[in-house]
Design an enzyme around this catalytic site. Structure first.
Site, PDB file in Angstrom:
ATOM      1  N   HIS A  19       0.482  -1.190   0.215  1.00 57.83           N
ATOM      2  CA  HIS A  19       0.102   0.169  -0.077  1.00 57.83           C
ATOM      3  C   HIS A  19       1.226   1.201   0.057  1.00 57.83           C
ATOM      4  O   HIS A  19       0.817   1.987   1.213  1.00 57.83           O
ATOM      5  CB  HIS A  19      -0.967  -0.215   1.273  1.00 57.83           C
ATOM      6  CG  HIS A  19      -1.286   0.727   1.331  1.00 57.83           C
ATOM      7  ND1 HIS A  19      -3.005   0.627   2.153  1.00 57.83           N
ATOM      8  CD2 HIS A  19      -2.469   2.479   0.340  1.00 57.83           C
ATOM      9  CE1 HIS A  19      -4.041   1.981   2.136  1.00 57.83           C
ATOM     10  NE2 HIS A  19      -3.009   2.758   1.815  1.00 57.83           N
ATOM     11  N   HIS A 195      -9.928   0.543  -0.512  1.00 56.75           N
ATOM     12  CA  HIS A 195      -9.577   1.269   0.232  1.00 56.75           C
ATOM     13  C   HIS A 195     -10.954   1.674   0.867  1.00 56.75           C
ATOM     14  O   HIS A 195     -12.180   1.973  -0.220  1.00 56.75           O
ATOM     15  CB  HIS A 195      -8.987   2.976   0.234  1.00 56.75           C
ATOM     16  CG  HIS A 195      -7.569   3.349  -0.093  1.00 56.75           C
ATOM     17  ND1 HIS A 195      -6.695   3.317  -1.757  1.00 56.75           N
ATOM     18  CD2 HIS A 195      -7.152   4.436   0.390  1.00 56.75           C
ATOM     19  CE1 HIS A 195      -5.932   3.113  -1.132  1.00 56.75           C
ATOM     20  NE2 HIS A 195      -5.815   3.887  -0.498  1.00 56.75           N
ATOM     21  N   GLU A 198     -11.127   3.162   6.355  1.00 54.22           N
ATOM     22  CA  GLU A 198     -10.148   4.410   6.985  1.00 54.22           C
ATOM     23  C   GLU A 198     -10.727   5.055   7.099  1.00 54.22           C
ATOM     24  O   GLU A 198     -10.797   5.466   8.791  1.00 54.22           O
ATOM     25  CB  GLU A 198      -9.521   5.117   5.377  1.00 54.22           C
ATOM     26  CG  GLU A 198      -8.504   5.891   6.221  1.00 54.22           C
ATOM     27  CD  GLU A 198      -7.912   6.794   4.583  1.00 54.22           C
ATOM     28  OE1 GLU A 198      -8.030   6.662   3.731  1.00 54.22           O
ATOM     29  OE2 GLU A 198      -6.610   7.209   4.937  1.00 54.22           O
ATOM     30  N   ASP A 277       1.994   7.190   2.001  1.00 54.39           N
ATOM     31  CA  ASP A 277       1.936   8.440   1.385  1.00 54.39           C
ATOM     32  C   ASP A 277       3.353   8.507   2.226  1.00 54.39           C
ATOM     33  O   ASP A 277       3.181   9.778   3.062  1.00 54.39           O
ATOM     34  CB  ASP A 277       0.853   9.345   0.964  1.00 54.39           C
ATOM     35  CG  ASP A 277       0.214   8.654   0.512  1.00 54.39           C
ATOM     36  OD1 ASP A 277      -0.303   8.871  -0.550  1.00 54.39           O
ATOM     37  OD2 ASP A 277      -1.402   8.369   1.358  1.00 54.39           O
TER      38      ASP A 277
HETATM   39  N1  ADE Z   1      -4.697   9.003  -2.367  1.00 56.07           N
HETATM   40  C1  ADE Z   1      -3.655   8.665  -1.430  1.00 56.07           C
HETATM   41  N2  ADE Z   1      -3.499   8.829  -0.371  1.00 56.07           N
HETATM   42  C2  ADE Z   1      -4.803   8.295   0.454  1.00 56.07           C
HETATM   43  C3  ADE Z   1      -5.483   7.918   1.162  1.00 56.07           C
HETATM   44  N3  ADE Z   1      -4.267   7.257   2.690  1.00 56.07           N
HETATM   45  N4  ADE Z   1      -6.745   7.138   1.000  1.00 56.07           N
HETATM   46  C4  ADE Z   1      -7.323   7.522  -0.179  1.00 56.07           C
HETATM   47  N5  ADE Z   1      -6.556   8.122  -1.159  1.00 56.07           N
HETATM   48  C5  ADE Z   1      -5.512   8.400  -0.728  1.00 56.07           C
HETATM   49 ZN    ZN Z   2      -4.283   4.846   0.372  1.00 59.70          ZN
END
Ligand code: ADE
Ligand code: ZN
Length: 337
Positions: A19, A195, A198, A277
């Site tokens: 991821h 995703h 979250e 990220d």
């Molecule tokens: N795009 C990049 N990082 C993300 C994240 N944590 N959740 C959703 N979309 C994303």
């Molecule tokens: Zn992500």
């Protein structure tokens, strides 16, 4: 403070990263270098000013800055340089295999041809000693029609990516919005992920599984709000690609001591650790492992389990998967003596 021996084991263990958004690996220094190379003006005076803007309150507050950062990517070489930098950094953390998301719509919307995006990222993967594959991710704040158009544009290059994902603003954009395009991707033989859970509710995890037919859930940490779903994820061995530093930076958990990674493992879920990220959230793979093991009562056996889970959940041919799992087991056998 983390026990130095455990820290060294975490740093040295072979890892799979499942991821990582490649656009989220763009460090501020590279953003500024590419802006200069491409004559793109940025709304920040310096690297320090940009970094100072990385104070997020939720997912959307991050996405706004993340999409602005990606605006410096124009030429194939830009995509190559970004990906090569990530893979070099990942290799330093002993990442042996990476499954990398890219967001083509972020670039095609600015007039960059999809071929430029895919060729640059793919070429860097080919040139790296890290085993690296790609997952094309649709932006869920855009329409399903837009996702279909993106799929159409990307199909001539289908041998260069093996999976399809779904990311961007989760709340208000449930998985079922993309039911038809995911059905088409399944027919085409792509591996599917999304995703879910979250910021969104457990119901989004369920519809990602039942409507989109995904094989893994990205994040998924909110599954624990639903006991039946938690049991199902464990029973069906549906892996979660958890991103601890991301979750804290985006205020999914107030601090790392509140993260539910250990509860997920204790519930029998195939949880993995990933960076999401890394340029925006304060760390790559080893930083994520160290931060979680520092804050939570996790030990050597959890480290081995997490390393194994990463390769178990990877979209790798069985023989390659086994080779990596054997490497993990040999590493821990040596670490135990
Ligand atoms: N795009 C990049 N990082 C993300 C994240 N944590 N959740 C959703 N979309 C994303
Ligand atoms: Zn992500």
């Amino acid at each position: 403070m983390l026990n130095p021996q455990l820290r060294a084991v975490l740093e040295g263990m072979p890892k799979a990263e499942l991821h990582i958004h490649i656009e989220g690996s763009l460090e501020p220094e590279l953003i500024f270098a590419l802006a200069k190379r491409n004559n793109v003006s940025l709304p920040y005076a310096s690297v320090e000013a940009l970094r100072a803007a990385y104070a997020f309150t939720d997912l959307q507050s991050f996405l706004d800055i993340y999409y602005a950062g990606a605006s410096v990517l124009l030429q194939e070489q830009d995509f190559y340089d970004m990906t090569a930098a990530y893979l070099q950094r990942a290799a330093a953390d002993n990442v042996r295999h990476a499954e990398i998301f890219f967001d083509p719509q972020t670039h095609t919307a600015r007039g960059v041809p999809i071929k430029t995006v895919i060729d640059g990222i793919y070429r860097a993967c080919q040139d790296s000693p890290v085993s690296a594959t790609l997952i094309l991710s649709f932006l869920r704040h855009l329409s399903e029609e837009d996702a279909f158009a993106t799929l159409e544009e990307a199909l001539p290059y289908r041998d260069k990516y093996l999976g399809i994902g779904l990311d961007s603003s989760e709340l208000g954009n449930p998985p079922e919005k993309f039911a038809r395009v995911f059905a088409r991707c399944k027919e085409l033989g792509f591996r599917l992920v999304a995703h879910a859970g979250e910021e969104g509710p457990p119901a989004y995890i369920e519809t990602a599984l039942d409507v989109l037919k995904v094989e893994r859930i990205d994040h998924g940490v909110r599954c624990l709000d639903d006991a039946a779903l938690t049991q199902r994820l464990a029973r069906e061995r549906i892996a979660l690609t958890v991103c601890p530093l991301s979750n804290v930076k985006l205020c999914v958990f107030q601090h790392m001591g509140q993260h539910n990674l250990l509860e997920l493992l204790d519930a029998g879920i195939v949880a993995t650790v990933n960076s999401d990220d890394p340029a925006y959230f304060g760390g790559y793979m080893n930083d994520n492992f160290i931060a979680t093991f520092e804050a939570l009562p996790l030990g050597l056996s959890h480290a081995q389990r997490l390393a194994r889970n990463g390769f178990t959940a990877a979209f790798l041919p069985p023989a390659e998967k086994q080779k990596f799992l054997d490497e993990v087991d040999a590493y821990f056998a040596a670490a135990a003596v």
